[in-house]
Write a protein that holds these residues in place. Structure first.
Motif, short mmCIF file in Angstrom:
data_model
loop_
_atom_site.label_atom_id
_atom_site.label_comp_id
_atom_site.label_asym_id
_atom_site.label_seq_id
_atom_site.Cartn_x
_atom_site.Cartn_y
_atom_site.Cartn_z
N UNK A 43 9.16 -5.12 -9.91
CA UNK A 43 8.34 -4.08 -10.54
C UNK A 43 7.33 -3.51 -9.53
N UNK A 44 6.72 -4.40 -8.79
CA UNK A 44 5.73 -3.97 -7.80
C UNK A 44 6.38 -3.08 -6.73
N UNK A 45 7.51 -3.53 -6.19
CA UNK A 45 8.17 -2.77 -5.12
C UNK A 45 8.64 -1.40 -5.64
N UNK A 46 9.13 -1.38 -6.88
CA UNK A 46 9.57 -0.11 -7.46
C UNK A 46 8.39 0.85 -7.59
N UNK A 47 7.26 0.34 -8.07
CA UNK A 47 6.11 1.23 -8.25
C UNK A 47 5.60 1.74 -6.89
N UNK A 48 5.57 0.84 -5.92
CA UNK A 48 5.11 1.21 -4.58
C UNK A 48 6.04 2.27 -3.97
N UNK A 49 7.34 2.10 -4.21
CA UNK A 49 8.32 3.04 -3.68
C UNK A 49 8.16 4.40 -4.36
N UNK A 50 8.05 4.36 -5.69
CA UNK A 50 7.95 5.63 -6.42
C UNK A 50 6.70 6.41 -6.05
N UNK A 51 5.66 5.67 -5.67
CA UNK A 51 4.43 6.35 -5.24
C UNK A 51 4.55 6.85 -3.80
N UNK A 52 5.68 6.55 -3.16
CA UNK A 52 5.96 7.08 -1.82
C UNK A 52 5.42 6.24 -0.67
N UNK A 53 4.81 5.09 -0.97
CA UNK A 53 4.15 4.34 0.10
C UNK A 53 5.13 3.70 1.09
N UNK A 54 6.34 3.37 0.64
CA UNK A 54 7.27 2.75 1.57
C UNK A 54 7.98 3.78 2.44
N UNK A 55 7.71 5.07 2.17
CA UNK A 55 8.38 6.12 2.92
C UNK A 55 7.40 6.85 3.84
N UNK A 56 6.24 6.25 4.08
CA UNK A 56 5.26 6.99 4.87
C UNK A 56 5.73 7.29 6.29
N UNK A 57 6.59 6.43 6.83
CA UNK A 57 7.03 6.64 8.21
C UNK A 57 8.22 7.61 8.31
N UNK A 58 8.81 7.94 7.17
CA UNK A 58 9.96 8.87 7.20
C UNK A 58 9.40 10.30 7.37
N UNK A 74 -1.79 -0.06 7.38
CA UNK A 74 -2.87 -0.11 6.39
C UNK A 74 -2.33 -0.44 5.00
N UNK A 75 -1.17 0.10 4.69
CA UNK A 75 -0.55 -0.15 3.39
C UNK A 75 -0.20 -1.65 3.26
N UNK A 76 0.46 -2.18 4.29
CA UNK A 76 0.87 -3.59 4.24
C UNK A 76 -0.35 -4.52 4.22
N UNK A 77 -1.33 -4.17 5.04
CA UNK A 77 -2.55 -4.99 5.11
C UNK A 77 -3.24 -5.02 3.73
N UNK A 78 -3.26 -3.87 3.08
CA UNK A 78 -3.92 -3.78 1.78
C UNK A 78 -3.20 -4.63 0.73
#
Ligand SMILES: Cc1cc2nc3c(=O)[nH]c(=O)nc-3n(C[C@H](O)[C@H](O)[C@H](O)COP(=O)(O)OP(=O)(O)OC[C@H]3O[C@@H](n4cnc5c(N)ncnc54)[C@H](O)[C@@H]3O)c2cc1C
Length: 388
Positions: A43-58, A74-78
């Motif tokens: 659930x956490x990973x899905x929400x993080x993905x949908x908010x675009x945070x895992x795609x910041x480097x794309x 910064x995202x991972x650290x947080x």
């Protein structure tokens, strides 16, 4: 010229606040419960993905935010600072760099936009093998070209998130080691869809922490020839190209853990009264926490230096490796100070210290152990003989 920014920009603060907002919805109980059951934080990973945070480097042209390594860190650290575990999703950030740098335009167009939206997950990265370990060029998994396919045989160990990923990046040998000039030649990288793939067996391993890690067995596993990333035989250098980003991002995980431990330790030792005064008034307790804070500050500066050099396109191998080393050691030091000041409660699951302690320990060993980081520094930074 690269320069280290000592404070966050307004955009970076907003980014951190956005991630923290999501993290607040996944409190300690969420992570603790998953840890007990060794289940993926879907659930956490899905929400993080949908908010675009895992795609910041794309890059934006492929549907991502096109931000830099500092923002990704910064995202991972947080996430780790908030009490969660970014290991569930950090790999996508550095794996997709290989596709970005060495993939064909067709591969980028096919995969990156879908990774950015979360339609496809690229969280599995298959390098380590039981018989070669840290000595990557000795890996024994082979991929043999047969017409429009490659046939893969061999096995991998400790490959994480395979059951939670749609795609995998795999390193395999395409030319036998006795037929290449250098042992680093003849290895190739493949990117392919692992859903319903025949010839792939995934055996989950129960580890010290909740990490969704597996042993993989390839038995005549056929993948399309267009899975090859870049040029056949050059895969080792492609993987090396991604190492600096990986080190900086993993260091960021550790920085988040370290801050979590320190804040928890300070709060507890200011509050816990034994022998008529807060335990934090004792140098034996206070100095261990203060030392961990000193280690955190040093590790953070090195991570920021590595990130600044990386962003400026300057060589940063030494700094990225040192950041990973300092981050992992700082987290370990802070974890020990935190568990020590908590006394018996440090071992009680409901305090979360023991869980974070187990989680942070990994980064002294993986994705590369700290001995090999020192070997890198000795050889490449100090010009000493190769030690292995
Ligand atoms: C939870 C977890 C998740 C992982 N996820 C992944 C993944 O997703 N994908 C993947 O490919 N791999 C993954 N790994 C594997 C990880 O990268 C390896 O465990 C690591 O690289 C070390 O390899 P090894 O375990 O075979 O140790 P070995 O190579 O056998 O080394 C054992 C120890 O010997 C020492 N050592 C070895 N060589 C030297 C030397 N030359 N000098 C000094 N000391 C040395 C080090 O202390 C090292 O820790 C994961 C591992 C774990 C534990």
């Amino acid at each position: 010229m690269a320069s280290i920014e000592l404070s966050l920009t307004e955009e970076q603060r907003a980014l951190r606040a956005g991630v923290l907002e999501i993290c607040k919805r996944y409190p300690a109980e969420y992570w603790r419960d998953l840890d007990t059951r060794r289940e993926y934080p879907e659930k956490f990973v899905t929400e993080l993905t949908q908010a675009g945070y895992l795609a910041v480097l794309i890059p934006q042209e492929y549907g991502g935010a096109g931000l830099g390594i500092r923002e990704a860190g910064l995202i991972l650290e947080t996430i780790n600072y908030s009490g969660g575990n970014a290991a569930a999703c950090h790999a996508q950030m550095y794996i997709m760099g290989t596709v970005l740098r060495h993939g064909s335009e067709e591969q980028k167009r096919r995969y990156l936009p879908k990774i950015a939206t979360g339609e496809l997950r690229l969280q599995a990265f298959g390098v380590t093998e039981p018989n070669s370990g840290s000595d990557t060029t000795k890996l024994q998994t082979t991929a043999v070209r047969k017409g429009d396919r490659y046939v893969v045989n061999g096995q991998k160990i400790f490959i994480s998130r395979v059951l939670q990923s749609d795609l995998m990046l795999l390193l395999a040998r395409t030319t036998p080691v006795d037929q290449v000039k250098r042992k680093t030649d003849g290895l190739s990288v493949f990117l392919f869809d692992i859903r319903k793939l025949k010839g792939l067996e995934v055996r989950p391993l129960r580890m010290m922490m909740n990490h969704s890690t597996n042993a993989l067995f390839f038995d005549n596993m056929e993948i399309p020839a267009e899975s090859l990333v870049g040029v056949e035989g050059r895969g080792f250098s492609y993987i090396l190209d991604g190492m600096n980003a990986e080190r900086i991002l993993v260091a960021s995980d550790s920085l988040g853990d370290t801050r979590w431990f320190i804040e928890k330790a300070v709060a507890y030792s200011n509050h816990r009264v034994i022998f008529g005064r807060p335990i934090g008034a004792n140098q034996g307790v206070q100095f261990a926490i203060a030392k961990a804070h000193v280690a955190l500050e040093a590790a953070r500066l090195m991570r920021d230096k590595a990130a600044a050099l990386f962003e400026a396109g300057e060589p940063c191998g030494g700094e990225a490796n040192m950041a990973k080393y300092l981050g992992a050691e700082a987290a370990w030091e802070a974890g020990n100070a935190c568990i020590d000041c908590h006394g018996g409660y440090g071992y009680a699951e409901e305090y979360d210290v023991e869980r974070k302690f187990r989680e942070c320990r990994l980064y002294k060993t993986a994705p590369i152990n700290n001995n090999l980081i020192l070997a890198y520094v000795g050889e490449h930074v100090l010009g000493m003989p190769r030690s292995y």
